[in-house]
Each structure stands twice: as C-alpha cells, then as structure tokens.
Motif scaffolding. Structure first.
Motif, PDB file in Angstrom:
ATOM      1  N   VAL A 256      58.507  28.102  16.137  1.00  0.00           N
ATOM      2  CA  VAL A 256      57.371  28.397  15.648  1.00  0.00           C
ATOM      3  C   VAL A 256      57.223  28.920  14.299  1.00  0.00           C
ATOM      4  CG1 VAL A 256      55.164  29.844  15.923  1.00  0.00           C
ATOM      5  CG2 VAL A 256      56.214  28.835  18.053  1.00  0.00           C
ATOM      6  N   ILE A 257      58.090  30.106  14.049  1.00  0.00           N
ATOM      7  CA  ILE A 257      58.089  30.732  12.839  1.00  0.00           C
ATOM      8  C   ILE A 257      58.523  29.686  11.561  1.00  0.00           C
ATOM      9  CG2 ILE A 257      59.129  32.499  11.307  1.00  0.00           C
ATOM     10  CD1 ILE A 257      59.146  34.279  13.817  1.00  0.00           C
ATOM     11  N   SER A 258      59.285  29.088  11.797  1.00  0.00           N
ATOM     12  CA  SER A 258      59.956  27.808  10.621  1.00  0.00           C
ATOM     13  C   SER A 258      58.501  26.759  10.365  1.00  0.00           C
ATOM     14  CB  SER A 258      61.254  27.369  11.149  1.00  0.00           C
ATOM     15  OG  SER A 258      61.079  26.428  12.118  1.00  0.00           O
ATOM     16  N   HIS A 259      57.967  26.561  11.640  1.00  0.00           N
ATOM     17  CA  HIS A 259      57.144  25.524  11.291  1.00  0.00           C
ATOM     18  C   HIS A 259      55.777  26.138  10.490  1.00  0.00           C
ATOM     19  CE1 HIS A 259      54.074  22.440  12.419  1.00  0.00           C
ATOM     20  NE2 HIS A 259      52.981  23.179  12.333  1.00  0.00           N
ATOM     21  N   LEU A 260      55.505  27.493  10.794  1.00  0.00           N
ATOM     22  CA  LEU A 260      54.491  28.118  10.089  1.00  0.00           C
ATOM     23  C   LEU A 260      54.695  28.295   8.813  1.00  0.00           C
ATOM     24  CD1 LEU A 260      53.113  30.483  13.104  1.00  0.00           C
ATOM     25  CD2 LEU A 260      51.946  28.514  12.047  1.00  0.00           C
ATOM     26  N   GLN A 261      55.959  28.534   8.363  1.00  0.00           N
ATOM     27  CA  GLN A 261      56.326  28.976   7.065  1.00  0.00           C
ATOM     28  C   GLN A 261      56.034  27.984   6.170  1.00  0.00           C
ATOM     29  OE1 GLN A 261      58.403  32.003   6.552  1.00  0.00           O
ATOM     30  NE2 GLN A 261      57.639  31.390   4.651  1.00  0.00           N
ATOM     31  N   GLU A 262      56.015  26.718   6.636  1.00  0.00           N
ATOM     32  CA  GLU A 262      55.639  25.743   5.510  1.00  0.00           C
ATOM     33  C   GLU A 262      54.105  25.782   5.176  1.00  0.00           C
ATOM     34  OE1 GLU A 262      56.436  21.686   7.214  1.00  0.00           O
ATOM     35  OE2 GLU A 262      58.337  22.385   7.873  1.00  0.00           O
ATOM     36  N   ASP A 263      53.356  26.106   6.135  1.00  0.00           N
ATOM     37  CA  ASP A 263      51.889  26.203   5.671  1.00  0.00           C
ATOM     38  C   ASP A 263      51.787  27.775   5.094  1.00  0.00           C
ATOM     39  OD1 ASP A 263      50.856  24.245   7.305  1.00  0.00           O
ATOM     40  OD2 ASP A 263      50.846  25.503   9.254  1.00  0.00           O
ATOM     41  N   VAL A 264      52.358  28.600   5.544  1.00  0.00           N
ATOM     42  CA  VAL A 264      52.623  30.002   4.507  1.00  0.00           C
ATOM     43  C   VAL A 264      52.728  29.792   3.355  1.00  0.00           C
ATOM     44  CG1 VAL A 264      53.268  32.262   4.645  1.00  0.00           C
ATOM     45  CG2 VAL A 264      52.614  31.323   6.718  1.00  0.00           C
TER      46      VAL A 264
ATOM     47  N   SER B  86      46.858  24.385  15.806  1.00  0.00           N
ATOM     48  CA  SER B  86      46.920  23.162  15.408  1.00  0.00           C
ATOM     49  C   SER B  86      47.878  22.585  16.375  1.00  0.00           C
ATOM     50  CB  SER B  86      47.281  23.068  14.186  1.00  0.00           C
ATOM     51  OG  SER B  86      48.311  21.812  13.966  1.00  0.00           O
ATOM     52  N   PRO B  87      47.447  21.244  16.949  1.00  0.00           N
ATOM     53  CA  PRO B  87      48.415  20.546  18.004  1.00  0.00           C
ATOM     54  C   PRO B  87      49.726  20.218  17.160  1.00  0.00           C
ATOM     55  CG  PRO B  87      46.352  19.200  17.251  1.00  0.00           C
ATOM     56  CD  PRO B  87      46.174  20.534  16.554  1.00  0.00           C
ATOM     57  N   GLU B  88      49.726  20.312  15.963  1.00  0.00           N
ATOM     58  CA  GLU B  88      51.396  19.942  15.342  1.00  0.00           C
ATOM     59  C   GLU B  88      52.217  21.224  15.597  1.00  0.00           C
ATOM     60  OE1 GLU B  88      50.580  18.689  11.289  1.00  0.00           O
ATOM     61  OE2 GLU B  88      49.174  17.344  12.234  1.00  0.00           O
ATOM     62  N   CYS B  89      51.683  22.503  15.511  1.00  0.00           N
ATOM     63  CA  CYS B  89      52.511  23.581  15.834  1.00  0.00           C
ATOM     64  C   CYS B  89      53.238  23.626  17.249  1.00  0.00           C
ATOM     65  CB  CYS B  89      51.459  24.738  15.487  1.00  0.00           C
ATOM     66  SG  CYS B  89      52.584  26.331  15.593  1.00  0.00           S
ATOM     67  N   PRO B  90      54.343  23.971  17.153  1.00  0.00           N
ATOM     68  CA  PRO B  90      54.745  24.368  18.550  1.00  0.00           C
ATOM     69  C   PRO B  90      54.009  25.276  19.325  1.00  0.00           C
ATOM     70  CG  PRO B  90      56.620  24.430  16.702  1.00  0.00           C
ATOM     71  CD  PRO B  90      55.275  24.286  16.346  1.00  0.00           C
ATOM     72  N   LYS B  91      54.128  25.255  20.648  1.00  0.00           N
ATOM     73  CA  LYS B  91      53.293  26.363  21.313  1.00  0.00           C
ATOM     74  C   LYS B  91      54.069  27.700  21.221  1.00  0.00           C
ATOM     75  CE  LYS B  91      50.539  23.883  24.200  1.00  0.00           C
ATOM     76  NZ  LYS B  91      49.927  23.162  23.210  1.00  0.00           N
ATOM     77  N   LEU B  92      53.096  28.606  21.180  1.00  0.00           N
ATOM     78  CA  LEU B  92      53.597  30.003  20.857  1.00  0.00           C
ATOM     79  C   LEU B  92      54.196  30.555  22.062  1.00  0.00           C
ATOM     80  CD1 LEU B  92      51.907  29.681  18.214  1.00  0.00           C
ATOM     81  CD2 LEU B  92      51.145  32.051  18.610  1.00  0.00           C
ATOM     82  N   SER B  93      53.691  30.126  23.439  1.00  0.00           N
ATOM     83  CA  SER B  93      54.275  30.708  24.560  1.00  0.00           C
ATOM     84  C   SER B  93      54.636  29.647  25.546  1.00  0.00           C
ATOM     85  CB  SER B  93      53.277  31.756  24.869  1.00  0.00           C
ATOM     86  OG  SER B  93      51.983  31.367  25.424  1.00  0.00           O
TER      87      SER B  93
END
Lengths: 214, 203
Positions: free
Chosen positions: A185-193, A207-214
């Motif tokens: 999750v964190i590495s995916h979000l890092q790109e947006d951030v 967003s559906p592209e982001c891995p599930k948080l839980s």
C-alpha cells in the motif's frame, strides 16, 4: 423575549453590553452542536471560553446523529491536539462533556490496548477506526477528513509521513494484516504522493488501483 | 405545508425550464422562516433548527444569574455557575436547574450588594433582636462549623428568593404579551397609567 427597555422593578436592570452577544453565540453553538448533555456541555463551553481554549462546538450541524460522530471527534481533536500524551481521566472528562456514552470510550481504550497515559494521536487514530466501524480504510478516510487543512469539501490532503505512521499503527494493531500488504500500500501511494508535494488524499487510497488497506 | 413547498422547490431547481416569475415566487416562499419563540425554533421549509431539550430553561436561569450578579467577567462567571450546577447534579440534586445558589466572583460585585442589602440588613436586625435574650446559647461565630451552617442557610434563602424572582420574571413578559402593551405616548404619561387611562376613556 421582552425588550431591554422594559421595567421589571423599581431598579432598572443593568444589562452588560457584552451579554447579548455572549448569549447569542452560546445559543448558536448549542443549536449547531445539539449536545446530549446540555448542562455538562454548557459548563465545558464557558470554561473553554473563559480560558481561551478551543470551544466544544461542531463546525456544522449533524442531523439525527447520536453517540460519537466525526464532528464530535473533531472537537476532541481540536481541544487536545497540542498535547502529546493525555491521561484516560482527561479523555473521560472530554467524553462526558460531550455527553458521550462511557461504554464507547472503554471499547476504544480496549481495542487500542491503552494504559493510563495515552499518546493522543494514537487514541485519535483508533477512535477514527472505531467510528468507521472497525474498517481501516474508512478510518483512514476519517483521519484525513479531520486532520486536513483543506477547506470543507476539498481534497482532504494530509502529510504522507503522518498517514504512514497512523496506517502502520492501525494495521499492526489487529495483527491480521501482513507486513507485505502494508508495504505494498505504502509503495503504491508513494507514487501519487511524489506528484502531490508529499501529501496524500482519500482519493488515492480509495482508488481501485490501490491495493486494499486491510 | 412548508415541507411540500421545499420538495417542490428542489425538483423545480433541476428543471431549467421553470419560468423566472415562478422561481421568484418559490424563492420568496422558501426563504420565509417560521419562528417559534416558545420552543426556540426556526423552520426554513423542511429544515428545522431548534435548541436542545432543556436549553431554554438553562438559558433563562443563566441570564437571570448574570443580571443579578453583574459579574465583571461573564464567561468565567458562567463557567463557575454551570460547574456548580454540574457538581450539584452529581451529588444527586435532581432539580439542580432551579435551585440557584449565588456564585460571587472573587472580587465581589458591588451593584448586587446594593440590591440585596435591605433584605440582608432586615434579616440581621431580626437576628440581633432575637439574640440578646438567649445570649448564653449564642454560637461561637468564629467556629468554621457555624460559618458553614450560616452559608447553607443563606444559600437556601437565596435559592428561595431566586425561585421567587424566577417565577416573577417568567410571568411578566407573558402578561405583557396578552394584555397588549399600549402605545408609547400613553405609557409615558405617568406611573399609574392604567387607572388614568380608564378614567380618560370612560367619559
């Protein structure tokens, strides 16, 4: 109400010039906040007004809401955000001022495994998750909604460093979310951030592209 | 009736074809607020804003206490007032809202003293008059227990006067509403207008 010119008795009653506005603001606050326990809330309102603390007033009306709401949690956050560590006693006091059920507080304390002294931001995160029905995604969305400095109805952006800290904390609390999932999750979000100047917003992790948080 | 107008307006808003005049009419109707002073509520169409239960009574009591005490710092006085009521409620006083005990600021308010002075003086005089005959049993005034007892008695007496004045204050505005206030020029005449008016109108 009768106009102030009315004579009630031989001595003309002196109305302090600041009184009408104080009563007006107080009444507006009561209408907006709709406190469960009017007396306890009034005591808290004037105590905060006298000491210059953040007032226990919701920013907007939450119609039909009972128990803990995002608006009430925001009040607690605004009042305690400058403290790093708070005692359970203080939390209980704030809880009672807003007329919230004790049962709910003890549930939160239990799920966070908190001792007598609590790191406030952790308590806040667990409470958001509780408010989101135990769903971490919804909890993180509430965290963004309350912590953001964006205007109402805006993107609800918060600092990613804080987001990471709170997400890792909440995810590790249940013990059911694997470390690799958290990292994914964190590495995916890092790109947006990186494109958003170090900020993250709910749209990124909903967003559906982001891995599930839980 | 107000509720239906509200729904009509929202559907009309989505309908861009609605004529300007009709819109104007609806807007005028929608923004009309229905105010209920008795229950302290305002209704805009379907939206009703109201103070929480018990707030009206609480606000009346607070206002009365502030007018009575004329505190220098109203917020801190109000905080002390409500915290005291809260304490009393926790001690089990069910009617904590009505039993008002005086809360005096650390710097006592001189205006209030003047108002209450006659009653207190009278009470003291009565006390001193009855005292001399039973001088033997005079309590030691420096004893803290006595002071406590005295405070209690004074507090309950003030509670009584407060409740009395509360009913008085409650009644007055209603009465004045029912018996429509006469026009200004008639009132200005003298203090005994009612009698004077009657005699003027009779002939």
């Amino acid at each position: 109400m009768a106009p102030p010119e009315t004579m009630y008795c031989a001595q003309q009653i002196n109305i302090p010039p600041e009184l009408p506005d104080i009563l007006k603001q107080f009444t507006k606050a009561a209408i907006r906040t709709q406190p469960q326990d009017v007396l306890a809330w009034s005591a808290a309102y004037f105590t905060a007004l006298a000491t210059g603390e953040a007032l226990p007033v919701k920013r907007r009306l939450e119609p039909g809401a009972t128990g803990l709401t995002a608006g009430l949690l925001e009040i607690i956050y605004q009042q305690l955000k400058d403290k790093n560590v708070v005692t359970l006693g203080l939390l209980g006091k704030k809880w009672a001022e807003l007329g919230l059920p004790k049962q709910q507080l003890s549930e939160i304390v239990q799920s966070g495994g908190f001792a007598e002294e609590v790191e406030f931001i952790k308590f806040f995160a667990v409470t958001c998750s509780h408010l989101g029905g135990g769903n971490i995604t919804e909890g993180m969305r509430l965290i963004c909604q309350i912590l953001t400095t964006d205007p109402d109805g805006g993107a609800c952006r918060i600092q990613f460093t804080l987001f990471k800290e709170l997400y890792q904390y909440l995810a590790s609390l249940g013990g059911e979310i694997s470390q690799s999932q958290i990292e994914g999750v964190i590495s995916h979000l890092q790109e947006d951030v990186d494109k958003q100047g170090g900020l993250v917003m709910p749209r990124n992790f909903l967003s559906p592209e982001c891995p599930k948080l839980s | 009736m107000e509720r239906t107008t509200q729904t009509v307006t929202t559907t009309a808003n989505s309908n861009a074809q609605a004529s300007k005049e009709k819109r104007k009419k609806r807007r005028r109707r929608r923004t009309r607020a229905v105010v209920d002073y008795e229950e302290m509520s305002v209704r805009y169409g379907a939206v009703k804003l109201q103070v929480p239960t018990g707030f009206k009574q609480l606000l009346e009591n607070l206002s009365r206490e502030i007018l009575r005490e004329q505190p220098k710092n109203i917020p801190s006085f109000a905080a002390a007032y409500f915290n005291r009521l809260l304490e009393r409620r926790e001690q089990g006083f069910a009617d904590g809202y009505l039993v008002s005990e005086r809360i005096v600021e650390s710097e006592s308010a001189p205006v209030e003293e003047e108002v209450l002075a006659p009653i207190e003086v009278a009470a003291e005089e009565a006390a001193t008059l009855s005292q001399p005959t039973v001088e033997e049993s005079m309590p030691d005034l420096t004893d803290p227990e006595v002071e406590k007892a005295a405070t209690l008695i004074q507090a309950s007496f003030r509670g009584f006067t407060a409740r009395k004045s509360a009913t008085h204050v409650n009644k007055t505005p209603e009465d004045s509403v029912k018996t429509e206030i006469p026009p200004q020029d008639e009132v200005e005449g003298s203090q005994q207008t009612p009698a004077a008016e009657v005699s003027q109108q009779e002939p």
